[in-house]
Design a protein around this motif. Structure first.
Motif, PDB file in Angstrom:
ATOM      1  N   PHE A  18       1.529  -3.509   1.129  1.00  0.00           N
ATOM      2  CA  PHE A  18       2.717  -3.838   0.354  1.00  0.00           C
ATOM      3  C   PHE A  18       3.328  -5.119   0.930  1.00  0.00           C
ATOM      4  N   PHE A  19       3.670  -6.043   0.038  1.00  0.00           N
ATOM      5  CA  PHE A  19       4.263  -7.306   0.462  1.00  0.00           C
ATOM      6  C   PHE A  19       5.764  -7.281   0.194  1.00  0.00           C
ATOM      7  N   ARG A  20       6.541  -7.546   1.241  1.00  0.00           N
ATOM      8  CA  ARG A  20       7.996  -7.499   1.149  1.00  0.00           C
ATOM      9  C   ARG A  20       8.614  -8.886   1.300  1.00  0.00           C
ATOM     10  N   GLY A  21       7.821  -9.889   1.161  1.00  0.00           N
ATOM     11  CA  GLY A  21       8.248 -11.274   1.296  1.00  0.00           C
ATOM     12  C   GLY A  21       7.035 -12.124   1.593  1.00  0.00           C
ATOM     13  N   ARG A  22       7.230 -13.433   1.695  1.00  0.00           N
ATOM     14  CA  ARG A  22       6.086 -14.321   1.901  1.00  0.00           C
ATOM     15  C   ARG A  22       5.340 -14.008   3.197  1.00  0.00           C
ATOM     16  N   ARG A  23       6.068 -13.647   4.220  1.00  0.00           N
ATOM     17  CA  ARG A  23       5.436 -13.438   5.518  1.00  0.00           C
ATOM     18  C   ARG A  23       5.597 -12.009   6.034  1.00  0.00           C
ATOM     19  N   ASP A  24       6.114 -11.154   5.188  1.00  0.00           N
ATOM     20  CA  ASP A  24       6.369  -9.776   5.616  1.00  0.00           C
ATOM     21  C   ASP A  24       5.487  -8.838   4.809  1.00  0.00           C
ATOM     22  N   GLU A  25       4.580  -8.167   5.470  1.00  0.00           N
ATOM     23  CA  GLU A  25       3.686  -7.239   4.779  1.00  0.00           C
ATOM     24  C   GLU A  25       3.582  -5.938   5.555  1.00  0.00           C
ATOM     25  N   LEU A  26       3.293  -4.879   4.818  1.00  0.00           N
ATOM     26  CA  LEU A  26       3.148  -3.547   5.406  1.00  0.00           C
ATOM     27  C   LEU A  26       1.798  -2.978   4.998  1.00  0.00           C
ATOM     28  N   ARG A  27       0.901  -2.856   5.954  1.00  0.00           N
ATOM     29  CA  ARG A  27      -0.407  -2.260   5.686  1.00  0.00           C
ATOM     30  C   ARG A  27      -0.277  -0.742   5.774  1.00  0.00           C
ATOM     31  N   VAL A  28      -0.607  -0.057   4.682  1.00  0.00           N
ATOM     32  CA  VAL A  28      -0.444   1.394   4.605  1.00  0.00           C
ATOM     33  C   VAL A  28      -1.783   2.121   4.696  1.00  0.00           C
ATOM     34  N   LEU A  29      -2.802   1.588   4.042  1.00  0.00           N
ATOM     35  CA  LEU A  29      -4.134   2.188   4.075  1.00  0.00           C
ATOM     36  C   LEU A  29      -5.155   1.105   4.409  1.00  0.00           C
ATOM     37  N   CYS A  50       1.715   7.194   7.451  1.00  0.00           N
ATOM     38  CA  CYS A  50       0.297   6.852   7.596  1.00  0.00           C
ATOM     39  C   CYS A  50      -0.409   6.688   6.250  1.00  0.00           C
ATOM     40  N   GLY A  51       0.305   6.843   5.141  1.00  0.00           N
ATOM     41  CA  GLY A  51      -0.292   6.549   3.839  1.00  0.00           C
ATOM     42  C   GLY A  51      -0.756   7.740   3.033  1.00  0.00           C
ATOM     43  N   LYS A  52      -0.349   8.943   3.410  1.00  0.00           N
ATOM     44  CA  LYS A  52      -0.808  10.131   2.668  1.00  0.00           C
ATOM     45  C   LYS A  52      -0.347  10.083   1.205  1.00  0.00           C
ATOM     46  N   SER A  53       0.940   9.856   0.988  1.00  0.00           N
ATOM     47  CA  SER A  53       1.474   9.821  -0.384  1.00  0.00           C
ATOM     48  C   SER A  53       0.890   8.653  -1.171  1.00  0.00           C
ATOM     49  N   THR A  54       0.682   7.528  -0.502  1.00  0.00           N
ATOM     50  CA  THR A  54       0.068   6.370  -1.165  1.00  0.00           C
ATOM     51  C   THR A  54      -1.333   6.708  -1.643  1.00  0.00           C
ATOM     52  N   LEU A  55      -2.099   7.393  -0.807  1.00  0.00           N
ATOM     53  CA  LEU A  55      -3.453   7.782  -1.186  1.00  0.00           C
ATOM     54  C   LEU A  55      -3.432   8.774  -2.347  1.00  0.00           C
TER      55      LEU A  55
END
Length: 255
Positions: A18-29, A50-55
């Motif tokens: 997920f990208f929250r800005g140009r330089r801010d990202e969150l890797r979930v899976l 850890c990404g359970k709901s995302t999966l």
């Protein structure tokens, strides 16, 4: 892990950032390889974040993954039931209890009433609207709409969270029953005992990071369905599995 039944869902190298800005990202899976067999119950376990709901959302078709190879084997558009943590988003809030089930699953009044009774709905509650139900019964209505025999895949995000011990035990039995009829179920739960009793296999997830895949372990749950009850929690095999899951979350908290 070797599949016992042909997969109905197959994911290869599935990732999500997920990208929250140009330089801010969150890797979930990251790099998820997962096959789910027909009639198999797969439990997802891991610390918060850890990404359970995302999966689960990706499997249900509500979220697009990054560079995935994700396919449903068989029907191009399988009949999927999904119960999110926020159950209000899965209900027709302007329709009564009975109508929610009938409209979503095209059931007759008789069949709908019989099905809802299995989830604890008395006759005097069938005309109520979701806003007139407790949080626990709103969750039960969402579960009732998802756990019908016509489903090929059912995705459950924390289905025990608003339920008492008695109904939780009943829900374990319902999940096992639909699986025996060929429905594949994928679920999460914060209670390791209920997840163990429900699942044929538990997939353990860890925090995603550069160079590290999300799935860190897979564990088979070898229990007869007769032994999958709350009363069997003193069984040494079950206690050992629960202890492993508890220790894992304590030592790998993603928050």
């Amino acid at each position: 892990m070797e599949m016992i039944t042909p997969p109905i869902v197959s994911l290869r190298n599935a990732s999500k950032t997920f990208f929250r800005g140009r330089r801010d990202e969150l890797r979930v899976l990251a790099g998820v390889d997962l096959d789910i067999g027909k009639g198999e119950v797969v439990g997802l376990w891991g610390p918060n974040g850890c990404g359970k709901s995302t999966l689960l959302r990706a499997i249900s078709g509500l979220l697009t993954l990054d560079h995935p190879e994700c396919r449903n084997v068989g029907d191009a558009e399988p009949n999927i039931g999904y119960v999110p943590q926020d159950v209000n988003s899965s209900l027709l809030l302007w329709r009564a209890v009975r109508k929610n089930l009938m409209l979503v699953n095209r059931m007759s009044v008789r069949d709908a009433d019989a099905h809802l009774s299995g989830f604890g709905f008395a006759n005097d509650t069938l005309r109520r609207y979701p806003s007139e139900l407790s949080g626990g019964f709103r969750q039960r209505l969402s579960l009732a709409c998802a756990l019908v025999p016509s489903r090929e895949i059912v995705v459950l995000d924390e289905p025990f969270s608003a339920q008492d011990a008695r109904f939780s035990g009943q829900l374990v039995h319902t999940i096992r029953s639909v699986a025996l009829k060929g429905t594949s179920v994928v679920l999460t739960a914060h209670d390791p005992a209920l997840l163990t009793l429900s699942s044929d296999r538990i997939v353990v997830l860890g925090p995603a990071s550069e160079g590290r895949r999300s799935i860190v372990d897979e564990r088979s749950v070898s229990l007869d369905d007769d032994g999958r009850s709350v009363e069997s929690l003193d069984d040494s095999q079950i206690r050992m599995e629960i202890s492993y899951l508890e220790r894992y979350v304590i030592t790998h908290d993603a928050s």
